[in-house]
Write a protein that holds these residues in place. Structure first.
Motif, mmCIF file in Angstrom:
data_model
loop_
_atom_site.group_PDB
_atom_site.id
_atom_site.type_symbol
_atom_site.label_atom_id
_atom_site.label_comp_id
_atom_site.label_asym_id
_atom_site.label_seq_id
_atom_site.Cartn_x
_atom_site.Cartn_y
_atom_site.Cartn_z
ATOM 1 N N UNK A 16 -0.598 3.690 5.994
ATOM 2 C CA UNK A 16 0.734 3.468 5.449
ATOM 3 C C UNK A 16 0.708 3.617 3.935
ATOM 4 N N UNK A 17 1.878 3.881 3.418
ATOM 5 C CA UNK A 17 2.063 3.918 1.969
ATOM 6 C C UNK A 17 3.288 3.075 1.676
ATOM 7 N N UNK A 18 3.129 2.104 0.831
ATOM 8 C CA UNK A 18 4.194 1.191 0.484
ATOM 9 C C UNK A 18 4.412 1.278 -1.019
ATOM 10 N N UNK A 19 5.648 1.520 -1.423
ATOM 11 C CA UNK A 19 5.975 1.546 -2.838
ATOM 12 C C UNK A 19 6.465 0.159 -3.236
ATOM 13 N N UNK A 20 5.878 -0.397 -4.274
ATOM 14 C CA UNK A 20 6.204 -1.743 -4.724
ATOM 15 C C UNK A 20 6.667 -1.674 -6.179
ATOM 16 N N UNK A 21 7.831 -2.246 -6.463
ATOM 17 C CA UNK A 21 8.321 -2.340 -7.840
ATOM 18 C C UNK A 21 7.956 -3.724 -8.370
ATOM 19 N N UNK A 58 -6.105 -10.111 -14.299
ATOM 20 C CA UNK A 58 -5.045 -10.201 -15.309
ATOM 21 C C UNK A 58 -4.906 -8.914 -16.105
ATOM 22 N N UNK A 59 -5.995 -8.147 -16.207
ATOM 23 C CA UNK A 59 -5.987 -6.918 -17.004
ATOM 24 C C UNK A 59 -5.442 -5.710 -16.259
ATOM 25 N N UNK A 60 -5.320 -5.797 -14.937
ATOM 26 C CA UNK A 60 -4.909 -4.619 -14.162
ATOM 27 C C UNK A 60 -3.970 -5.036 -13.036
ATOM 28 N N UNK A 61 -2.682 -4.723 -13.214
ATOM 29 C CA UNK A 61 -1.664 -5.111 -12.241
ATOM 30 C C UNK A 61 -1.932 -4.471 -10.881
ATOM 31 N N UNK A 62 -2.399 -3.230 -10.866
ATOM 32 C CA UNK A 62 -2.672 -2.560 -9.587
ATOM 33 C C UNK A 62 -3.794 -3.266 -8.833
ATOM 34 N N UNK A 63 -4.826 -3.691 -9.524
ATOM 35 C CA UNK A 63 -5.926 -4.430 -8.886
ATOM 36 C C UNK A 63 -5.403 -5.766 -8.364
ATOM 37 N N UNK A 81 -5.764 -8.531 20.239
ATOM 38 C CA UNK A 81 -5.713 -7.569 19.140
ATOM 39 C C UNK A 81 -6.331 -8.241 17.917
ATOM 40 N N UNK A 82 -7.291 -7.582 17.296
ATOM 41 C CA UNK A 82 -7.957 -8.164 16.138
ATOM 42 C C UNK A 82 -8.181 -7.107 15.080
ATOM 43 N N UNK A 83 -7.854 -7.437 13.834
ATOM 44 C CA UNK A 83 -8.167 -6.542 12.722
ATOM 45 C C UNK A 83 -9.669 -6.610 12.482
ATOM 46 N N UNK A 84 -10.290 -5.471 12.371
ATOM 47 C CA UNK A 84 -11.741 -5.422 12.184
ATOM 48 C C UNK A 84 -12.127 -5.013 10.780
ATOM 49 N N UNK A 85 -11.165 -4.827 9.911
ATOM 50 C CA UNK A 85 -11.462 -4.412 8.542
ATOM 51 C C UNK A 85 -10.463 -3.381 8.099
ATOM 52 N N UNK A 86 -10.534 -3.029 6.881
ATOM 53 C CA UNK A 86 -9.615 -2.040 6.350
ATOM 54 C C UNK A 86 -9.813 -1.892 4.861
ATOM 55 N N UNK A 87 -9.011 -1.069 4.285
ATOM 56 C CA UNK A 87 -9.091 -0.783 2.873
ATOM 57 C C UNK A 87 -7.682 -0.757 2.321
ATOM 58 N N UNK A 88 -7.478 -1.423 1.218
ATOM 59 C CA UNK A 88 -6.171 -1.424 0.584
ATOM 60 C C UNK A 88 -6.374 -1.275 -0.915
ATOM 61 N N UNK A 89 -5.612 -0.426 -1.534
ATOM 62 C CA UNK A 89 -5.667 -0.283 -2.977
ATOM 63 C C UNK A 89 -4.268 0.020 -3.473
ATOM 64 N N UNK A 90 -4.079 -0.087 -4.771
ATOM 65 C CA UNK A 90 -2.795 0.212 -5.391
ATOM 66 C C UNK A 90 -3.045 1.108 -6.595
ATOM 67 N N UNK A 91 -2.107 1.989 -6.856
ATOM 68 C CA UNK A 91 -2.204 2.901 -7.995
ATOM 69 C C UNK A 91 -0.845 2.967 -8.681
ATOM 70 N N UNK A 92 -0.854 3.083 -9.975
ATOM 71 C CA UNK A 92 0.380 3.297 -10.728
ATOM 72 C C UNK A 92 0.677 4.792 -10.775
#
Length: 107
Positions: A16-21, A58-63, A81-92
């Motif tokens: 998924x891709x989620x845009x966050x303001x 505090x230095x990086x809003x995306x982090x 149903x069980x989540x077994x892991x994943x990866x999430x990151x944010x970019x400006x």
């Protein structure tokens, strides 16, 4: 040997891709730091300490945003149903174009 009465788990991947303001970055970074402080982390086993990790958030809003996203909650409360892991990151900046076959274009 697998039990004949228990089916093998079906592994699925969620993309998924989620845009966050973010209109108040301080609220986000304060929340991320609060969650970090409340986490059960053995800091003696980490490369940095709590203060250094908090400063990084505090230095990086995306982090900070990526640190508060809990993708495991997607399936909370679903029996079998069980989540077994994943990866999430944010970019400006502008969103990346999808690079895998079959993904619908944003155009």
């Amino acid at each position: 040997m697998a039990d004949a009465n228990v089916p093998e788990p079906l592994t699925l991947h969620v993309y998924c891709r989620l845009t966050v303001a973010v209109t108040d970055p301080r609220v986000l970074t304060d929340h991320a730091v609060a969650e970090l402080r409340a986490a059960d982390i053995d800091w003696s086993a980490e490369e940095d300490d709590l203060d250094a990790a908090a400063a990084e958030l505090r230095a990086d809003v995306a982090v900070s945003l990526a640190s508060v996203v809990d993708i495991g909650r997607l399936v909370d409360g679903l029996p079998g149903v069980a989540a077994r892991g994943g990866l999430c990151w944010a970019e400006a900046g502008a969103p990346r174009e999808p690079h895998w076959p079959g993904f619908p274009s944003s155009q």
